[in-house]
Motif scaffolding. Structure first.
Motif, PDB file in Angstrom:
ATOM      1  N   ALA A 104       5.975  10.196  44.937  1.00  0.00           N
ATOM      2  CA  ALA A 104       6.945  11.271  45.127  1.00  0.00           C
ATOM      3  C   ALA A 104       6.536  12.515  44.337  1.00  0.00           C
ATOM      4  O   ALA A 104       6.840  13.644  44.730  1.00  0.00           O
ATOM      5  CB  ALA A 104       8.337  10.794  44.710  1.00  0.00           C
ATOM      6  N   ALA A 105       5.826  12.298  43.234  1.00  0.00           N
ATOM      7  CA  ALA A 105       5.377  13.421  42.404  1.00  0.00           C
ATOM      8  C   ALA A 105       4.091  14.045  42.935  1.00  0.00           C
ATOM      9  O   ALA A 105       3.524  14.937  42.307  1.00  0.00           O
ATOM     10  CB  ALA A 105       5.180  12.952  40.956  1.00  0.00           C
ATOM     11  N   GLY A 106       3.606  13.556  44.070  1.00  0.00           N
ATOM     12  CA  GLY A 106       2.462  14.196  44.716  1.00  0.00           C
ATOM     13  C   GLY A 106       1.107  13.547  44.427  1.00  0.00           C
ATOM     14  O   GLY A 106       0.079  14.091  44.831  1.00  0.00           O
TER      15      GLY A 106
ATOM     16  N   ALA B 284      15.155  13.409  40.213  1.00  0.00           N
ATOM     17  CA  ALA B 284      14.405  13.283  41.466  1.00  0.00           C
ATOM     18  C   ALA B 284      13.792  14.622  41.857  1.00  0.00           C
ATOM     19  O   ALA B 284      12.635  14.702  42.279  1.00  0.00           O
ATOM     20  CB  ALA B 284      15.313  12.756  42.574  1.00  0.00           C
ATOM     21  N   GLU B 285      14.579  15.670  41.674  1.00  0.00           N
ATOM     22  CA  GLU B 285      14.091  16.998  42.034  1.00  0.00           C
ATOM     23  C   GLU B 285      12.904  17.423  41.159  1.00  0.00           C
ATOM     24  O   GLU B 285      11.907  17.949  41.664  1.00  0.00           O
ATOM     25  CB  GLU B 285      15.216  18.014  41.876  1.00  0.00           C
ATOM     26  CG  GLU B 285      15.295  18.980  43.031  1.00  0.00           C
ATOM     27  CD  GLU B 285      16.630  19.717  43.014  1.00  0.00           C
ATOM     28  OE1 GLU B 285      16.651  20.870  42.527  1.00  0.00           O
ATOM     29  OE2 GLU B 285      17.642  19.119  43.445  1.00  0.00           O
TER      30      GLU B 285
ATOM     31  N   HIS C  22       9.844  15.528  42.154  1.00  0.00           N
ATOM     32  CA  HIS C  22       9.316  16.088  43.399  1.00  0.00           C
ATOM     33  C   HIS C  22       8.557  17.389  43.140  1.00  0.00           C
ATOM     34  O   HIS C  22       7.551  17.696  43.785  1.00  0.00           O
ATOM     35  CB  HIS C  22      10.452  16.313  44.395  1.00  0.00           C
ATOM     36  CG  HIS C  22       9.949  16.745  45.743  1.00  0.00           C
ATOM     37  ND1 HIS C  22      10.754  17.323  46.688  1.00  0.00           N
ATOM     38  CD2 HIS C  22       8.719  16.685  46.309  1.00  0.00           C
ATOM     39  CE1 HIS C  22      10.037  17.600  47.764  1.00  0.00           C
ATOM     40  NE2 HIS C  22       8.802  17.216  47.565  1.00  0.00           N
TER      41      HIS C  22
ATOM     42  N   ARG D 165      16.528   8.341  46.267  1.00  0.00           N
ATOM     43  CA  ARG D 165      16.290   9.763  46.526  1.00  0.00           C
ATOM     44  C   ARG D 165      14.802  10.063  46.708  1.00  0.00           C
ATOM     45  O   ARG D 165      14.431  10.963  47.465  1.00  0.00           O
ATOM     46  CB  ARG D 165      16.833  10.608  45.363  1.00  0.00           C
ATOM     47  CG  ARG D 165      18.339  10.671  45.356  1.00  0.00           C
ATOM     48  CD  ARG D 165      18.876  11.433  44.162  1.00  0.00           C
ATOM     49  NE  ARG D 165      20.334  11.403  44.172  1.00  0.00           N
ATOM     50  CZ  ARG D 165      21.086  12.236  44.864  1.00  0.00           C
ATOM     51  NH1 ARG D 165      20.533  13.198  45.594  1.00  0.00           N
ATOM     52  NH2 ARG D 165      22.405  12.138  44.847  1.00  0.00           N
ATOM     53  N   LEU D 166      13.971   9.335  45.981  1.00  0.00           N
ATOM     54  CA  LEU D 166      12.520   9.596  46.047  1.00  0.00           C
ATOM     55  C   LEU D 166      11.885   8.999  47.314  1.00  0.00           C
ATOM     56  O   LEU D 166      10.831   9.444  47.755  1.00  0.00           O
ATOM     57  CB  LEU D 166      11.811   9.022  44.818  1.00  0.00           C
ATOM     58  CG  LEU D 166      12.173   9.644  43.459  1.00  0.00           C
ATOM     59  CD1 LEU D 166      11.408   8.940  42.331  1.00  0.00           C
ATOM     60  CD2 LEU D 166      11.880  11.150  43.449  1.00  0.00           C
TER      61      LEU D 166
ATOM     62  N   LEU E  95       9.920  10.665  50.008  1.00  0.00           N
ATOM     63  CA  LEU E  95       8.732  11.390  49.560  1.00  0.00           C
ATOM     64  C   LEU E  95       7.547  10.458  49.314  1.00  0.00           C
ATOM     65  O   LEU E  95       6.483  10.893  48.879  1.00  0.00           O
ATOM     66  CB  LEU E  95       9.043  12.140  48.256  1.00  0.00           C
ATOM     67  CG  LEU E  95      10.313  12.997  48.247  1.00  0.00           C
ATOM     68  CD1 LEU E  95      10.675  13.417  46.828  1.00  0.00           C
ATOM     69  CD2 LEU E  95      10.117  14.223  49.149  1.00  0.00           C
ATOM     70  N   THR E  96       7.742   9.169  49.573  1.00  0.00           N
ATOM     71  CA  THR E  96       6.695   8.191  49.237  1.00  0.00           C
ATOM     72  C   THR E  96       5.920   7.743  50.470  1.00  0.00           C
ATOM     73  O   THR E  96       6.261   8.098  51.598  1.00  0.00           O
ATOM     74  CB  THR E  96       7.321   6.934  48.598  1.00  0.00           C
ATOM     75  OG1 THR E  96       8.114   6.266  49.594  1.00  0.00           O
ATOM     76  CG2 THR E  96       8.172   7.279  47.405  1.00  0.00           C
TER      77      THR E  96
END
Lengths: 331, 331
Positions: B142-144, B9-10, B13, B44-45, B48-49
């Protein structure tokens, strides 16, 4: 209703109209004890079912479905058959029964002892309405009706539901030209085993001929439901009666063809299995929703999903764990 | 894969492409321990979504979907965005990946660090493919990646699945006249938030203009998905780039309009709830099918239903009783 399922089954088998009406009312009931009794009734009726031809009929409002069903029904009665007319109309919850509910429709057919007409059960989801119609169909067969007509309006997925419970799906069209072809959903055309252009009389006769030609052409581009049957497109007039005897002959030819190839039996077997699984799924979800541990956790989980705090997949796992009494996932 | 869900997850991110690819592989796995780890990863993600615009794109084969996506993707990157392209294609099990699988497609876009292209997961039902694509979409967010494009071919119900996971459903059409309107299923037109007639260049420019007019007229007769948005029908050419900047402007206007009315948030919340329930239902049925008592009784019940000996409703009750460990109905 204090009559036992056994006594009711016997009265239905004896062909008593009031018993059949009562059986269908029991089938349509959502009360738990009624559902139990309806299940017993159906089990008793089961050996008496399966000997009819099941015909699904659909078409847009205004195509003349009830006039057509009345004309076909009267013709079929004259040939010594008994006709039951049912309906799948999930919109009837809102409209108060938009199809078959109007007493003035099919007046002539409704007066005949060889006919039985039942409006769509009010309320409920498409799944619920479809299940009750399937069961009502079995009750009608047990009561000796050998031609079952299931009518539907072109709402949502109701055509698919009707095609999944009948042997033959008949699509009624209006005479209309060229770009109005788009009015029919393509998925529906693919369900059809027989296409009829109604109102082929008077001023519309020419337009009907052109529509027949257009749809014969269009159907060439679609994959037919059966390898053994090329979907006929014909004109008819429920109003004048033109084409009605021919329609009944076509239905007979269809039945013989698919009977000979074993397809009719295979289709019914597949329909029954599909029905068993959709019924199982509905019951399972209902049982989950009613489970105390689920009821306790559901509001929190639904809120978390709605607000995007947890993924729906995780909420689903937790609901299942609550239902099955397992340890919830570590948090 | 021995990396923990937390570490993965980190890395996702942090925008590491290899971590994102690995996360999606985990999401696509059907192994029970992978599913477990994927669930933890997604949880966890989740925070961030939700900050992207999710665009569904459909159209018949030959309409130029990949050229269009490449042109739109390059334009969007030039404006400072990051684009992820995913696919829902249940037919890829048979074809070995008919969309996005071809490495020569979207070559230019694929080389850009601001783009991430992932072919459709192979195999499985539409439901399974759709679930994995929904989860992959969250991982990309989540990855931007702030523009997510989900492509589908017009097979079966895949358009509905894509419309149910995106904010905007874009339908690509070919320039074509009159009665070819019927080629598009009516249900699909009703899903569209934006309609583009592609290949509006060279010899086809005139035909494209007529098609735009035809569809504007046809869309008048359909109920739009939103009260606040009139579905635009425009011409474009992915080949020359004409209309691509205007398309991106239209998408921006759509987003602002539905954001202001609260519709975008409401649509996403409803999508998440629907997803939770379809996931719950799938898991429930899978648990039932795997239950020892069900496995023991199922062959007999399925045979009895297939042969018309017992009603499907009764078989469903017995399956549920076996699953829940209740007394079976008296026989």
């Amino acid at each position: 209703m204090h009559i036992t399922a056994a006594a009711l089954a016997e009265a239905v088998h004896a062909g008593e109209r009031r018993a059949l009406a009562r059986a269908i009312t029991l089938i349509e009931s959502t009360r738990a004890d009624h559902r139990e009794r309806a299940a017993e009734l159906l089990e008793r009726l089961m050996p008496l079912t399966g000997r009819s031809i099941r015909i699904g009929i659909s078409g847009v409002p205004g195509v003349g479905k009830s006039t057509f069903i009345e004309a076909l029904g009267m013709h079929v009665i004259d040939r010594g058959h008994r006709v039951a007319v049912l309906a799948v109309d999930p919109s009837s919850a809102l409209s108060g029964g938009s199809i078959l509910g109007d007493k003035t429709r099919m007046e002539e057919l409704a007066r005949r002892p060889e006919a039985f007409i039942r409006p769509s059960p009010a309320g409920g989801t498409l799944g619920g309405v479809a299940r009750r119609t399937r069961e009502a169909m079995l009750a009608c067969e047990a009561a000796g009706f050998d031609v079952i007509i299931v009518e539907t309006v072109g709402v949502g997925q109701s055509e698919t539901a009707v095609a999944e419970m009948t042997d033959l799906f008949l699509l009624l069209l209006l005479p209309a030209g060229g770009d109005e072809l788009q009015g029919i959903k393509r998925g529906i055309m693919e369900l059809a085993d027989l296409v009829l252009v109604n109102k082929a009389d008077g001023d519309l006769a020419g337009a009907a001929r052109r529509t027949v030609a257009d749809y014969r052409h269009a159907l060439h581009m679609l994959r037919p439901r059966s390898r053994n049957w090329t979907v006929p497109v014909e004109a008819c007039s429920a109003h004048t009666g033109a084409g009605i005897p021919e329609t009944w002959e076509t239905i007979g030819r269809y039945r013989e063809t698919l009977d000979a190839s074993g397809e009719l039996a295979a289709r019914r077997a597949a329909q029954a299995r599909t029905w068993m699984w959709s019924e199982t799924t509905d019951n399972l979800v209902a049982a989950l929703r009613e489970h105390p541990a689920v009821r306790e956790r559901l509001p929190e989980l639904e809120a978390a999903v709605t607000e995007g705090r947890i993924p729906p997949t995780l909420a689903a796992r937790r609901l299942l764990a609550a239902f099955l009494g397992e340890e919830p996932d570590s948090e």
